[in-house]
Enzyme design. Structure first.
Site, short mmCIF file in Angstrom:
data_model
loop_
_atom_site.label_atom_id
_atom_site.label_comp_id
_atom_site.label_asym_id
_atom_site.label_seq_id
_atom_site.Cartn_x
_atom_site.Cartn_y
_atom_site.Cartn_z
N TYR A 189 0.80 -1.22 0.00
CA TYR A 189 0.00 0.00 0.00
C TYR A 189 0.83 1.27 0.00
O TYR A 189 0.31 2.36 0.25
CB TYR A 189 -0.98 0.00 1.18
CG TYR A 189 -0.30 -0.02 2.52
CD1 TYR A 189 -0.09 1.17 3.21
CD2 TYR A 189 0.15 -1.21 3.08
CE1 TYR A 189 0.56 1.17 4.42
CE2 TYR A 189 0.80 -1.22 4.29
CZ TYR A 189 0.99 -0.03 4.95
OH TYR A 189 1.65 -0.03 6.14
N VAL A 246 4.73 3.27 -1.64
CA VAL A 246 6.05 3.28 -2.27
C VAL A 246 6.92 4.16 -1.38
O VAL A 246 6.48 5.22 -0.93
CB VAL A 246 6.00 3.88 -3.70
CG1 VAL A 246 7.34 3.68 -4.40
CG2 VAL A 246 4.88 3.23 -4.51
N VAL A 247 8.13 3.69 -1.10
CA VAL A 247 9.01 4.43 -0.19
C VAL A 247 10.21 4.98 -0.95
O VAL A 247 10.85 4.25 -1.72
CB VAL A 247 9.47 3.53 0.98
CG1 VAL A 247 10.34 4.32 1.96
CG2 VAL A 247 8.27 2.93 1.71
N ASP A 252 0.19 -4.12 14.39
CA ASP A 252 0.78 -4.96 13.33
C ASP A 252 2.25 -5.22 13.61
O ASP A 252 3.10 -5.08 12.74
CB ASP A 252 0.58 -4.30 11.97
CG ASP A 252 0.78 -5.28 10.81
OD1 ASP A 252 0.81 -6.51 11.07
OD2 ASP A 252 0.90 -4.84 9.67
P1 ADP Z 1 6.98 -3.64 3.35
O1 ADP Z 1 5.82 -3.84 4.26
O2 ADP Z 1 7.05 -4.56 2.20
O3 ADP Z 1 8.27 -3.51 4.09
P2 ADP Z 1 6.89 -0.76 3.10
O4 ADP Z 1 5.99 0.01 2.20
O5 ADP Z 1 6.72 -0.58 4.55
O6 ADP Z 1 6.69 -2.25 2.64
O7 ADP Z 1 8.40 -0.46 2.76
C1 ADP Z 1 8.97 -0.79 1.51
C2 ADP Z 1 10.49 -0.79 1.64
O8 ADP Z 1 10.96 0.53 1.84
C3 ADP Z 1 11.01 -1.59 2.82
O9 ADP Z 1 11.25 -2.92 2.52
C4 ADP Z 1 12.29 -0.87 3.16
O10 ADP Z 1 13.35 -1.40 2.38
C5 ADP Z 1 12.05 0.55 2.75
N1 ADP Z 1 11.71 1.43 3.87
C6 ADP Z 1 10.50 1.57 4.49
N2 ADP Z 1 10.54 2.49 5.46
C7 ADP Z 1 11.80 2.94 5.50
C8 ADP Z 1 12.51 3.92 6.33
N3 ADP Z 1 11.87 4.60 7.29
N4 ADP Z 1 13.82 4.12 6.09
C9 ADP Z 1 14.46 3.44 5.12
N5 ADP Z 1 13.87 2.52 4.31
C10 ADP Z 1 12.57 2.26 4.50
#
Ligand code: ADP
Length: 311
Positions: free
Chosen positions: A18, A20-21, A131
């Site tokens: 849900y 994209v980071v 969660d």
């Molecule tokens: P997932 O639940 O698959 O981890 P997210 O949307 O939470 O999906 O995050 C996607 C990816 O982005 C993560 O696997 C991680 O590599 C990166 N990521 C998420 N949050 C952070 C953060 N605060 N700092 C650095 N990388 C992050």
């Protein structure tokens, strides 16, 4: 939104179901941040998302070393963006699964301590995480573990789901939610914490059901069948199914936890057992976990600088 102008977006870090980071930085201070672009479901962009935004605003006020910092929230091109603390150390799931990473009781104690303090802080401030799982425990550059991915972020994408028992990834879900409880407490996070503790010790998920019913069956096998003797009131929960008298599995005692989790030691096994109590009202609370003897007896928790790292 003028807040959006304060940040410059960089490379994509990853993508979940849900969101994209992206990596990014503040224009004025050059601080590195993570920018999480939520895929908002078109149906409730307006009305219902407002509740979630209010909740996010509240989270923005919370500040604790073991809770990911939420620096800002803004919308751009109709998309909601969360500006989060940048945590480049991966997550606990990566460490648990990587067979090249070796860790022991002192490391587990350090990670569990950080988790317990984060959960305690949330509960003190009337926030449930909902969660908790290894994949949501992110690691900072200095080794600090932080609770991330609060269920509310998901509520933007699916606010209805979030209100029901369908929160928490199945393997970490407590029995009261599997039985459809509508009212629940911080005890849900404590159960999940217990499942993380067990998984850190075993390096595989402890109760990994392949459906909700199978999850209840596996919880019963491991900890005993929930019934009105060990959990008064359970029979009134919407999805509770009574087990035949002859098929009831007795509640697991200390000896079970000791045998199953020898690396925890007797005191660690006792703490784990108190997190895995079927009746949420008898389950240990966050503040009680912090007062447990396990934290102070040997081995001492590993210092952050000496903790195993992602490769
Ligand atoms: P997932 O639940 O698959 O981890 P997210 O949307 O939470 O999906 O995050 C996607 C990816 O982005 C993560 O696997 C991680 O590599 C990166 N990521 C998420 N949050 C952070 C953060 N605060 N700092 C650095 N990388 C992050």
């Amino acid at each position: 939104d003028s807040v959006a102008q304060n940040y410059e977006r960089g490379k994509k870090l990853g993508e979940g179901t849900y969101a994209v980071v992206y990596q990014g930085h503040r224009r004025d201070t050059a601080t590195t941040v993570a920018i999480k672009k939520i895929k908002v479901n078109a149906d409730y962009k307006d009305g219902l998302a407002m509740d979630a935004i209010r909740e996010v605003k509240y989270l923005q006020e919370l500040s604790h070393p073991n809770v990911i910092a939420l620096h800002d929230v803004f919308s751009k091109n109709e998309n909601l963006h969360l500006v989060l603390e940048f945590l480049p150390g991966g997550d606990l799931e990566m460490l648990i699964r990587d067979q090249n990473v070796q860790y022991g009781a002192a490391d587990i104690k350090a990670w569990m301590g950080m988790l317990a303090r984060g959960v305690w802080f949330c509960h003190e401030n009337f926030v449930l995480h909902r969660d908790i799982k290894p994949n949501n425990l992110l690691i900072a550059a200095d080794g600090e573990v932080k609770l991330a991915d609060f269920g509310l972020a998901r509520s933007f994408a699916d606010p209805y789901l979030n209100m029901t028992h369908q929160v928490i990834t199945r393997w970490y879900r407590p029995p009261e939610l599997l039985y459809g409880a509508r009212q629940y407490s911080g005890a849900v996070d404590i159960w999940s914490m217990g499942m993380v503790f067990a998984e850190l010790l075993l390096r595989v998920p402890f109760v990994a059901g392949n459906s909700d019913l199978d999850q209840i069956a596996k919880i019963s096998e491991a900890f005993g069948t929930p019934n009105k003797d060990n959990w008064p009131g359970v029979e009134a929960l919407p999805l509770y199914i009574e087990t035949d008298k002859n098929s009831i599995i007795p509640t697991s005692g200390r000896d079970f936890f000791l045998r199953q989790f020898p690396t925890a030691g007797p005191v660690g096994a006792d703490l784990l057992m108190s997190m895995c109590t079927l009746d949420p009202r008898k389950r240990i609370t966050a503040v009680q976990t912090l007062r447990h003897d396990w934290w102070t007896i040997d081995p001492q928790p590993t210092k952050n600088a000496d903790l195993p790292r992602k490769r």
